[in-house]
Scaffold this motif. Structure first.
Motif, PDB file in Angstrom:
ATOM      1  N   LEU A  96       2.198   5.117   9.612  1.00  0.00           N
ATOM      2  CA  LEU A  96       2.751   3.766   9.704  1.00  0.00           C
ATOM      3  C   LEU A  96       4.236   3.792   9.357  1.00  0.00           C
ATOM      4  N   ILE A  97       4.894   2.671   9.533  1.00  0.00           N
ATOM      5  CA  ILE A  97       6.335   2.565   9.297  1.00  0.00           C
ATOM      6  C   ILE A  97       6.580   1.918   7.943  1.00  0.00           C
ATOM      7  N   MET A 155       0.860  -1.163   0.000  1.00  0.00           N
ATOM      8  CA  MET A 155       0.000   0.000   0.000  1.00  0.00           C
ATOM      9  C   MET A 155       0.904   1.222   0.000  1.00  0.00           C
ATOM     10  N   HIS A 156       0.667   2.136  -0.933  1.00  0.00           N
ATOM     11  CA  HIS A 156       1.481   3.348  -1.008  1.00  0.00           C
ATOM     12  C   HIS A 156       0.965   4.393  -0.039  1.00  0.00           C
ATOM     13  N   GLY A 157       1.896   5.065   0.603  1.00  0.00           N
ATOM     14  CA  GLY A 157       1.558   6.088   1.580  1.00  0.00           C
ATOM     15  C   GLY A 157       1.611   5.520   2.985  1.00  0.00           C
ATOM     16  N   LEU A 158       1.966   6.371   3.932  1.00  0.00           N
ATOM     17  CA  LEU A 158       2.122   5.906   5.311  1.00  0.00           C
ATOM     18  C   LEU A 158       0.943   6.256   6.205  1.00  0.00           C
ATOM     19  N   THR A 159      -0.090   6.886   5.644  1.00  0.00           N
ATOM     20  CA  THR A 159      -1.317   7.160   6.408  1.00  0.00           C
ATOM     21  C   THR A 159      -2.531   6.763   5.560  1.00  0.00           C
ATOM     22  N   PRO A 160      -2.627   5.475   5.225  1.00  0.00           N
ATOM     23  CA  PRO A 160      -3.736   5.039   4.369  1.00  0.00           C
ATOM     24  C   PRO A 160      -5.075   5.096   5.091  1.00  0.00           C
ATOM     25  N   GLN A 161      -6.121   5.043   4.311  1.00  0.00           N
ATOM     26  CA  GLN A 161      -7.465   4.903   4.852  1.00  0.00           C
ATOM     27  C   GLN A 161      -7.894   3.451   4.700  1.00  0.00           C
ATOM     28  N   LEU A 162      -8.474   2.912   5.755  1.00  0.00           N
ATOM     29  CA  LEU A 162      -9.072   1.580   5.694  1.00  0.00           C
ATOM     30  C   LEU A 162     -10.552   1.787   5.414  1.00  0.00           C
ATOM     31  N   SER A 163     -11.132   0.931   4.591  1.00  0.00           N
ATOM     32  CA  SER A 163     -12.560   1.070   4.306  1.00  0.00           C
ATOM     33  C   SER A 163     -13.247  -0.279   4.435  1.00  0.00           C
ATOM     34  N   ALA A 164     -14.521  -0.214   4.745  1.00  0.00           N
ATOM     35  CA  ALA A 164     -15.326  -1.428   4.884  1.00  0.00           C
ATOM     36  C   ALA A 164     -16.738  -1.138   4.393  1.00  0.00           C
ATOM     37  N   ARG A 165     -17.322  -2.112   3.771  1.00  0.00           N
ATOM     38  CA  ARG A 165     -18.730  -2.037   3.364  1.00  0.00           C
ATOM     39  C   ARG A 165     -19.545  -2.581   4.528  1.00  0.00           C
ATOM     40  N   VAL A 166     -20.485  -1.795   5.017  1.00  0.00           N
ATOM     41  CA  VAL A 166     -21.303  -2.195   6.163  1.00  0.00           C
ATOM     42  C   VAL A 166     -22.768  -2.260   5.745  1.00  0.00           C
ATOM     43  N   THR A 167     -23.491  -3.216   6.308  1.00  0.00           N
ATOM     44  CA  THR A 167     -24.917  -3.368   6.040  1.00  0.00           C
ATOM     45  C   THR A 167     -25.615  -3.715   7.344  1.00  0.00           C
ATOM     46  N   GLY A 168     -26.629  -2.960   7.681  1.00  0.00           N
ATOM     47  CA  GLY A 168     -27.398  -3.215   8.883  1.00  0.00           C
ATOM     48  C   GLY A 168     -28.675  -3.979   8.580  1.00  0.00           C
ATOM     49  N   THR A 169     -29.380  -4.364   9.617  1.00  0.00           N
ATOM     50  CA  THR A 169     -30.632  -5.103   9.458  1.00  0.00           C
ATOM     51  C   THR A 169     -31.832  -4.179   9.294  1.00  0.00           C
ATOM     52  N   ASP A 170     -31.677  -2.921   9.691  1.00  0.00           N
ATOM     53  CA  ASP A 170     -32.769  -1.948   9.624  1.00  0.00           C
ATOM     54  C   ASP A 170     -32.259  -0.726   8.857  1.00  0.00           C
ATOM     55  N   PRO A 171     -32.812  -0.444   7.676  1.00  0.00           N
ATOM     56  CA  PRO A 171     -32.308   0.662   6.863  1.00  0.00           C
ATOM     57  C   PRO A 171     -32.427   2.041   7.508  1.00  0.00           C
ATOM     58  N   SER A 172     -33.196   2.165   8.584  1.00  0.00           N
ATOM     59  CA  SER A 172     -33.357   3.468   9.247  1.00  0.00           C
ATOM     60  C   SER A 172     -32.345   3.687  10.379  1.00  0.00           C
ATOM     61  N   ARG A 173     -31.629   2.643  10.767  1.00  0.00           N
ATOM     62  CA  ARG A 173     -30.691   2.755  11.894  1.00  0.00           C
ATOM     63  C   ARG A 173     -29.284   3.059  11.403  1.00  0.00           C
ATOM     64  N   VAL A 189      -9.010 -11.287   7.947  1.00  0.00           N
ATOM     65  CA  VAL A 189      -7.879 -10.375   8.112  1.00  0.00           C
ATOM     66  C   VAL A 189      -7.301 -10.026   6.741  1.00  0.00           C
ATOM     67  N   CYS A 190      -7.060  -8.748   6.525  1.00  0.00           N
ATOM     68  CA  CYS A 190      -6.408  -8.258   5.304  1.00  0.00           C
ATOM     69  C   CYS A 190      -4.990  -7.841   5.667  1.00  0.00           C
ATOM     70  N   HIS A 191      -4.051  -8.031   4.756  1.00  0.00           N
ATOM     71  CA  HIS A 191      -2.644  -7.686   5.019  1.00  0.00           C
ATOM     72  C   HIS A 191      -2.122  -6.744   3.952  1.00  0.00           C
ATOM     73  N   PHE A 192      -1.194  -5.877   4.352  1.00  0.00           N
ATOM     74  CA  PHE A 192      -0.520  -5.012   3.392  1.00  0.00           C
ATOM     75  C   PHE A 192       0.835  -4.609   3.953  1.00  0.00           C
ATOM     76  N   ILE A 193       1.702  -4.113   3.084  1.00  0.00           N
ATOM     77  CA  ILE A 193       3.001  -3.561   3.474  1.00  0.00           C
ATOM     78  C   ILE A 193       2.960  -2.075   3.204  1.00  0.00           C
ATOM     79  N   ALA A 194       3.289  -1.275   4.217  1.00  0.00           N
ATOM     80  CA  ALA A 194       3.308   0.187   4.063  1.00  0.00           C
ATOM     81  C   ALA A 194       4.550   0.584   3.272  1.00  0.00           C
ATOM     82  N   VAL A 195       4.360   1.417   2.271  1.00  0.00           N
ATOM     83  CA  VAL A 195       5.452   1.885   1.428  1.00  0.00           C
ATOM     84  C   VAL A 195       5.371   3.402   1.326  1.00  0.00           C
TER      85      VAL A 195
END
Length: 110
Positions: free
Chosen positions: A73-74, A1-19, A102-108
């Motif tokens: 990151l280092i 992964m390029h850059g030492l301050t990456p953003q982690l992202s996740a797709r989230v889905t709830g059981t109630d579309p209003s919450r 678990v996802c893995h990456f190397i900071a570059v």
């Protein structure tokens, strides 16, 4: 992964579309176990769903993609991270999913 301050992202889905639904992330340095661990945490493995100064993602209504920025990151270090979905208010009564794989990456630098 390029850059030492990456953003982690996740797709989230709830059981109630209003919450509100958000993600909790855990990030560990796999290269140097002597460094303070985890590097980033809000949830999986923590004692509370809403620690003071937590770094959990923002929330979306029902479902969507959420993100969190890491601390610096280092370069050359390997990291592992995972997330889980949390639905409802930011307290112990919120419902959470099992953690993702678990996802893995190397900071570059650069």
């Amino acid at each position: 992964m390029h850059g030492l301050t990456p953003q982690l992202s996740a797709r989230v889905t709830g059981t109630d579309p209003s919450r509100p639904v958000r993600a909790q992330f855990l990030l560990r340095d796999n290269t140097d176990a002597s460094l303070p661990q985890p590097v980033l945490m809000d949830g999986p493995g923590s004692d509370t769903l809403d620690p003071v100064g937590s770094v959990g993602s923002g929330s979306v209504a029902g479902s969507g993609t959420v993100r969190v920025s890491t601390p610096k990151l280092i370069s050359g270090h390997s990291y592992g991270w995972y997330a889980r979905t949390v639905e409802g208010p930011r307290h112990a009564l919120a419902r959470s999913s099992p953690t993702s794989a678990v996802c893995h990456f190397i900071a570059v630098a650069g």
